[in-house]
Design a protein around this motif. Sequence first.
Motif, PDB file in Angstrom:
ATOM      1  N   GLY A   1       7.699 -16.353  15.203  1.00  0.00           N
ATOM      2  CA  GLY A   1       6.313 -16.376  14.765  1.00  0.00           C
ATOM      3  C   GLY A   1       6.191 -16.517  13.268  1.00  0.00           C
ATOM      4  O   GLY A   1       6.116 -17.610  12.726  1.00  0.00           O
ATOM      5  N   THR A   2       6.232 -15.387  12.562  1.00  0.00           N
ATOM      6  CA  THR A   2       6.079 -15.408  11.111  1.00  0.00           C
ATOM      7  C   THR A   2       6.818 -14.232  10.511  1.00  0.00           C
ATOM      8  O   THR A   2       7.140 -13.260  11.210  1.00  0.00           O
ATOM      9  CB  THR A   2       4.588 -15.331  10.721  1.00  0.00           C
ATOM     10  OG1 THR A   2       4.441 -15.524   9.322  1.00  0.00           O
ATOM     11  CG2 THR A   2       3.992 -13.978  11.106  1.00  0.00           C
ATOM     12  N   ALA A   3       7.106 -14.346   9.220  1.00  0.00           N
ATOM     13  CA  ALA A   3       7.727 -13.257   8.465  1.00  0.00           C
ATOM     14  C   ALA A   3       6.793 -12.881   7.323  1.00  0.00           C
ATOM     15  O   ALA A   3       6.342 -13.754   6.573  1.00  0.00           O
ATOM     16  CB  ALA A   3       9.089 -13.681   7.927  1.00  0.00           C
ATOM     17  N   VAL A   4       6.499 -11.594   7.202  1.00  0.00           N
ATOM     18  CA  VAL A   4       5.589 -11.098   6.175  1.00  0.00           C
ATOM     19  C   VAL A   4       6.409 -10.309   5.163  1.00  0.00           C
ATOM     20  O   VAL A   4       7.058  -9.326   5.513  1.00  0.00           O
ATOM     21  CB  VAL A   4       4.498 -10.194   6.783  1.00  0.00           C
ATOM     22  CG1 VAL A   4       3.547  -9.700   5.701  1.00  0.00           C
ATOM     23  CG2 VAL A   4       3.738 -10.931   7.872  1.00  0.00           C
ATOM     24  N   GLU A   5       6.366 -10.737   3.898  1.00  0.00           N
ATOM     25  CA  GLU A   5       7.169 -10.084   2.868  1.00  0.00           C
ATOM     26  C   GLU A   5       6.381  -9.004   2.139  1.00  0.00           C
ATOM     27  O   GLU A   5       6.917  -7.936   1.845  1.00  0.00           O
ATOM     28  CB  GLU A   5       7.678 -11.119   1.858  1.00  0.00           C
ATOM     29  CG  GLU A   5       8.619 -10.509   0.832  1.00  0.00           C
ATOM     30  CD  GLU A   5       9.362 -11.556   0.025  1.00  0.00           C
ATOM     31  OE1 GLU A   5       9.723 -11.268  -1.134  1.00  0.00           O
ATOM     32  OE2 GLU A   5       9.596 -12.648   0.555  1.00  0.00           O
ATOM     33  N   ASP A   6       5.100  -9.273   1.817  1.00  0.00           N
ATOM     34  CA  ASP A   6       4.274  -8.328   1.074  1.00  0.00           C
ATOM     35  C   ASP A   6       3.193  -7.756   1.984  1.00  0.00           C
ATOM     36  O   ASP A   6       2.466  -8.516   2.641  1.00  0.00           O
ATOM     37  CB  ASP A   6       3.621  -9.002  -0.137  1.00  0.00           C
ATOM     38  CG  ASP A   6       4.659  -9.562  -1.097  1.00  0.00           C
ATOM     39  OD1 ASP A   6       5.584  -8.811  -1.453  1.00  0.00           O
ATOM     40  OD2 ASP A   6       4.548 -10.750  -1.464  1.00  0.00           O
ATOM     41  N   ILE A   7       3.082  -6.441   1.968  1.00  0.00           N
ATOM     42  CA  ILE A   7       2.080  -5.773   2.798  1.00  0.00           C
ATOM     43  C   ILE A   7       1.340  -4.757   1.927  1.00  0.00           C
ATOM     44  O   ILE A   7       1.970  -3.921   1.266  1.00  0.00           O
ATOM     45  CB  ILE A   7       2.719  -5.062   4.002  1.00  0.00           C
ATOM     46  CG1 ILE A   7       3.355  -6.089   4.951  1.00  0.00           C
ATOM     47  CG2 ILE A   7       1.689  -4.233   4.759  1.00  0.00           C
ATOM     48  CD1 ILE A   7       4.026  -5.476   6.165  1.00  0.00           C
ATOM     49  N   ALA A   8       0.015  -4.823   1.919  1.00  0.00           N
ATOM     50  CA  ALA A   8      -0.794  -3.870   1.167  1.00  0.00           C
ATOM     51  C   ALA A   8      -1.004  -2.607   2.003  1.00  0.00           C
ATOM     52  O   ALA A   8      -0.954  -2.640   3.237  1.00  0.00           O
ATOM     53  CB  ALA A   8      -2.137  -4.500   0.802  1.00  0.00           C
ATOM     54  N   SER A   9      -1.252  -1.494   1.305  1.00  0.00           N
ATOM     55  CA  SER A   9      -1.507  -0.248   2.033  1.00  0.00           C
ATOM     56  C   SER A   9      -2.768  -0.396   2.872  1.00  0.00           C
ATOM     57  O   SER A   9      -3.700  -1.110   2.517  1.00  0.00           O
ATOM     58  CB  SER A   9      -1.644   0.923   1.060  1.00  0.00           C
ATOM     59  OG  SER A   9      -2.737   0.716   0.186  1.00  0.00           O
ATOM     60  N   PHE A  10      -2.766   0.270   4.005  1.00  0.00           N
ATOM     61  CA  PHE A  10      -3.847   0.265   4.987  1.00  0.00           C
ATOM     62  C   PHE A  10      -4.112  -1.138   5.553  1.00  0.00           C
ATOM     63  O   PHE A  10      -5.236  -1.490   5.875  1.00  0.00           O
ATOM     64  CB  PHE A  10      -5.111   0.904   4.419  1.00  0.00           C
ATOM     65  CG  PHE A  10      -5.009   2.407   4.417  1.00  0.00           C
ATOM     66  CD1 PHE A  10      -5.506   3.155   5.455  1.00  0.00           C
ATOM     67  CD2 PHE A  10      -4.349   3.066   3.381  1.00  0.00           C
ATOM     68  CE1 PHE A  10      -5.370   4.538   5.477  1.00  0.00           C
ATOM     69  CE2 PHE A  10      -4.200   4.442   3.393  1.00  0.00           C
ATOM     70  CZ  PHE A  10      -4.705   5.186   4.441  1.00  0.00           C
ATOM     71  N   THR A  11      -3.018  -1.893   5.654  1.00  0.00           N
ATOM     72  CA  THR A  11      -3.057  -3.143   6.415  1.00  0.00           C
ATOM     73  C   THR A  11      -2.772  -2.827   7.875  1.00  0.00           C
ATOM     74  O   THR A  11      -1.846  -2.068   8.184  1.00  0.00           O
ATOM     75  CB  THR A  11      -2.011  -4.143   5.889  1.00  0.00           C
ATOM     76  OG1 THR A  11      -2.347  -4.503   4.554  1.00  0.00           O
ATOM     77  CG2 THR A  11      -1.963  -5.392   6.766  1.00  0.00           C
ATOM     78  N   CYS A  12      -3.559  -3.396   8.746  1.00  0.00           N
ATOM     79  CA  CYS A  12      -3.380  -3.199  10.184  1.00  0.00           C
ATOM     80  C   CYS A  12      -2.909  -4.523  10.787  1.00  0.00           C
ATOM     81  O   CYS A  12      -3.596  -5.546  10.659  1.00  0.00           O
ATOM     82  CB  CYS A  12      -4.696  -2.764  10.814  1.00  0.00           C
ATOM     83  SG  CYS A  12      -4.568  -2.326  12.557  1.00  0.00           S
ATOM     84  N   VAL A  13      -1.730  -4.517  11.399  1.00  0.00           N
ATOM     85  CA  VAL A  13      -1.168  -5.713  12.020  1.00  0.00           C
ATOM     86  C   VAL A  13      -1.168  -5.516  13.532  1.00  0.00           C
ATOM     87  O   VAL A  13      -0.715  -4.474  14.037  1.00  0.00           O
ATOM     88  CB  VAL A  13       0.267  -5.982  11.522  1.00  0.00           C
ATOM     89  CG1 VAL A  13       0.860  -7.201  12.230  1.00  0.00           C
ATOM     90  CG2 VAL A  13       0.272  -6.188  10.006  1.00  0.00           C
TER      91      VAL A  13
END
Length: 670
Positions: free
Chosen positions: A249-261
């Motif tokens: 699918g995809t690769a996520v490198e940067d994630i912000a706080s309180f991100t809902c995936v």
Amino acid sequence: MSTELRDRFFALSTGQAPADEVARYRAEVDATDTEPATTLDGLAISWHPTARFKAVRFIDAERIDEGVRDQFARPSEPAPHLAAVFVDPRELSFRTFENIVPLDRWFADAPLELELSEPVELTKDAYAATLRLPDAGRVRLEGLDALNLYVPPLNAATRGGERFIFHSALLAEALTQAMSKSMPKPLLDGFSHVNPVFRCNRFEPGDSNFHRHRDTPYYDAARGHISRYTVLLYLTGGSGEPALDLTGGTAVEDIASFTCVVFDQRYEHEGAPFRDGRKVFLRTELIFSEDPEVTHDPEIGALFSKACYLTGESVFAPELTRHADAYYNQVAAAHWSGLTRAPAREPYVHKQFRGVHFVANGYDFWFTKSDKLSLAECAAITLLDYFNCKLGETAFRDLCASAVIEAEDDTWIPAFLNDKDKDKDKDSAGAPAVAPLDKSTLFPESELTDDVCCPFHNFGRFDPTRFDEIVDLNERAQSFAKAHIMPAPILMLGEDAVLDPEKFVIRGNQIHVLGKESLTPVNFAACWNSGGVPGNYIDVAATVGAAHFLVPPIVFSETNDCYHLQFDFFRNTWMVKHQQATVPVPKISSLAELDLDELEEGASEPWMDAVGPSLVNGGSGKRPTPWWADSSPLVDELYDYLSDYEYEHFDHDYEDDEDDEDEEEGKAGT
């Protein structure tokens, strides 16, 4: 010393102590052997670590017996309702592998008006959105990490980081409303709610990755619920290599706080720690009404049973952890794309229990016929093993000598068991591992009653076994105990296990294990005077562990020299119930050792004191109880067996009433 061991455990749990200090502490713990303080959910628990009680759990303190509750530490200052208990990992079964911490109190006064931003599609069936909520609610979610409730999972070697599991219906309900308003309409087709069981995961920079895996879908056949999407809520932000990788699918490198995936559980995925800070996230799932097109493959259920069984066995044989993980992943993938080919070699566990050799993998159980075992005995041993029941104070698996054997198939097992049977110790031959028992012998018939008034007026010749009110109470106590003991297919008498052959019914190629029956009404009488009360005379004749099982039929096949039993306890999707209770058997005893002063102060009532609250259903409370008994759920149940007809025709003048005190005194003296 015990208090010091308790307090030092939490002081050293911060991970800041020197290695030599930790080593000295572990040596002290290993040299400590004390009795458990009490039991909870069938597990013996201690308030400090010992050589036996090494696994820490966090539970609601109110669930601990009040008499010992204060001895247990409250290590989480922000959540003082939680107590830390220590359990013996060898006693764990699939019902108690995980410690699910109740945290609704943590969120009870927190503002949880949650909103999700418009979701961004990461890849097919995967979305990301920002969670917005009041500052006080945000602080409460961020504070989960500071509760320090992390405990090592059984598969700690393959998952990296730390985690704890908690239950919060309040948080789940708030997330359910937010998801219902924000997620794409096609995704919400059939959506029911967010699972209230959450996993809080923490990774520090340098920790191992959580290995690539699929999340095992939640499934509840009774409610028709199934999970389809995993929900990850990141409480901290950062960058990883990558922080989340959805294979294909995809690769996520940067994630912000309180991100809902939110992503489809078909995705295999992996996550790396953040490079420069702590990574903390919650994991749960979206629950849907069952798709009518869902089908059932028995082989998936067989694999899941094996995975659960091997998880428990890994306490004794750590090498089984990798096999259990492989089975879990295989099951998770099979829910979406069918079963793949199994590994070339599979694990089996050879066990010996009191001279009986058998081989098991969690779904298949093999016994040799040369042991002269009946099918009922084979089924009983399998139940004891799978549910890791306790015989006396010892878990069944701890009573077995076991060894792991890897093989390409099971064709070797009959010959192997026959060879073991020929070599077994002659001293163990002839003594059944699980003997049959006529349970009626636990409940002898009452003596004929005499017409004496009471102990006071018949001093020197009073026989409690023939006094009508004592006999009546004893019969009620017997009926109470019978209700728990007679329906049980297996009983534990101290360190011995016995079975009731009538509870194992063989039909065709299935063994049906019968469960509880309804209670039989019992009549009661009245009349008493000084010299104690009837409850003082009812003692405990024996303490019996009654194991009740609600299980599907056990399928079996046989050859000339081997029984092969097969279970799918989970039926591929649903989990069975089992209950193990300790039941005191009543008997009438003498009051010779009690003096009148003790009676006036309130002598003990041995049998009634021994009945645990978990056995008591409670009565309706609408019918009369004897004058000598204080109102309690047990007394209500013992004296609530009159039919409606009997109650209507009962002598209501028996109930004490201020207006009838003189009349009652006259009756008592007649």
